[in-house]
Design a protein around this motif. Structure first.
Motif, short mmCIF file in Angstrom:
data_model
loop_
_atom_site.label_atom_id
_atom_site.label_comp_id
_atom_site.label_asym_id
_atom_site.label_seq_id
_atom_site.Cartn_x
_atom_site.Cartn_y
_atom_site.Cartn_z
N ARG A 1 0.81 -1.21 0.00
CA ARG A 1 0.00 0.00 0.00
C ARG A 1 0.84 1.26 0.00
NH1 ARG A 1 -2.58 -2.85 3.89
NH2 ARG A 1 -1.80 -1.47 5.50
N GLY A 2 1.89 1.30 0.79
CA GLY A 2 2.74 2.49 0.85
C GLY A 2 2.11 3.64 1.60
N ASP A 3 1.14 3.37 2.46
CA ASP A 3 0.49 4.43 3.23
C ASP A 3 1.06 4.57 4.63
OD1 ASP A 3 -0.52 2.15 4.39
OD2 ASP A 3 -2.63 2.64 4.05
N GLY A 4 2.06 3.76 4.97
CA GLY A 4 2.70 3.86 6.27
C GLY A 4 2.00 3.11 7.38
N ARG A 5 0.83 2.54 7.13
CA ARG A 5 0.12 1.78 8.16
C ARG A 5 0.62 0.34 8.14
NH1 ARG A 5 -5.61 2.83 6.24
NH2 ARG A 5 -5.89 0.80 7.20
N PRO A 6 0.85 -0.25 9.31
CA PRO A 6 1.45 -1.58 9.36
C PRO A 6 0.45 -2.74 9.27
CG PRO A 6 1.29 -0.73 11.56
CD PRO A 6 0.80 0.36 10.63
N ASP A 7 -0.84 -2.46 9.13
CA ASP A 7 -1.81 -3.55 9.16
C ASP A 7 -1.78 -4.35 7.85
OD1 ASP A 7 -2.83 -1.34 7.86
OD2 ASP A 7 -4.91 -1.84 8.30
N ILE A 8 -2.19 -5.60 7.95
CA ILE A 8 -2.30 -6.51 6.81
C ILE A 8 -3.78 -6.64 6.50
CG2 ILE A 8 -1.92 -8.87 6.02
CD1 ILE A 8 0.34 -8.98 8.17
N ARG A 9 -4.13 -6.46 5.23
CA ARG A 9 -5.53 -6.57 4.84
C ARG A 9 -5.68 -7.69 3.81
NH1 ARG A 9 -7.57 -0.62 3.45
NH2 ARG A 9 -6.34 -1.10 1.62
#
Length: 142
Positions: free
Chosen positions: A58-66
């Motif tokens: 994603r490259g949005d800086g959030r570490p979650d996995i979707r």
């Protein structure tokens, strides 16, 4: 009859208190928006015998996995599609927490006949192999 308290059950059965760690290992969220599915469809792909894996960073800086799941009408009626998605959800629950990378979206696309009829152990091996291929560094262009 009332159920025993968790502490009493642990003492009587000899179970350890590490059960919470095992049940909390599924650290991913489910994709729900169509735009996320479309972005994943334009990214990396890895086909297997039982399903197609699409993945993107994603490259949005959030570490979650979707994670998202999709099965078209080519799979069959609603009963068959739901069975295929249940199988895909279960292999993700078993394999993904150890191999997925934070900040990535993954979409598993069911394949007609294969997702439902393929041996469950082979589906898990397919996901393991597909994740290693997706996360392999790209080859340099000659």
């Amino acid at each position: 009859m009332t159920p025993p308290l968790a502490e009493e059950a642990n003492r009587t059965t000899g179970a350890s208190e590490s059960f919470a760690a095992v049940s909390s290992c599924a650290s991913y969220t489910i994709l729900a928006k169509r735009a996320d599915f479309l972005r994943a469809a334009q990214a990396r792909r890895q086909g297997t015998g039982g399903f197609l894996l699409q993945a993107r960073e994603r490259g949005d800086g959030r570490p979650d996995i979707r994670v998202g799941f999709t099965c078209s009408k080519k799979i069959g009626n609603a009963v068959m599609r739901n069975r295929a998605k249940r199988r895909l959800r279960e292999i993700v629950r078993a394999v993904l927490p150890g191999l997925a990378r934070p900040g990535w979206d993954y979409v598993l696309v069911g394949r007609p006949a294969a997702t439902i009829s393929r041996d469950f152990a082979m589906l898990k091996a397919d996901l393991t192999q597909a994740l290693s291929q997706i996360h392999r560094p790209p080859r340099p262009k000659a």
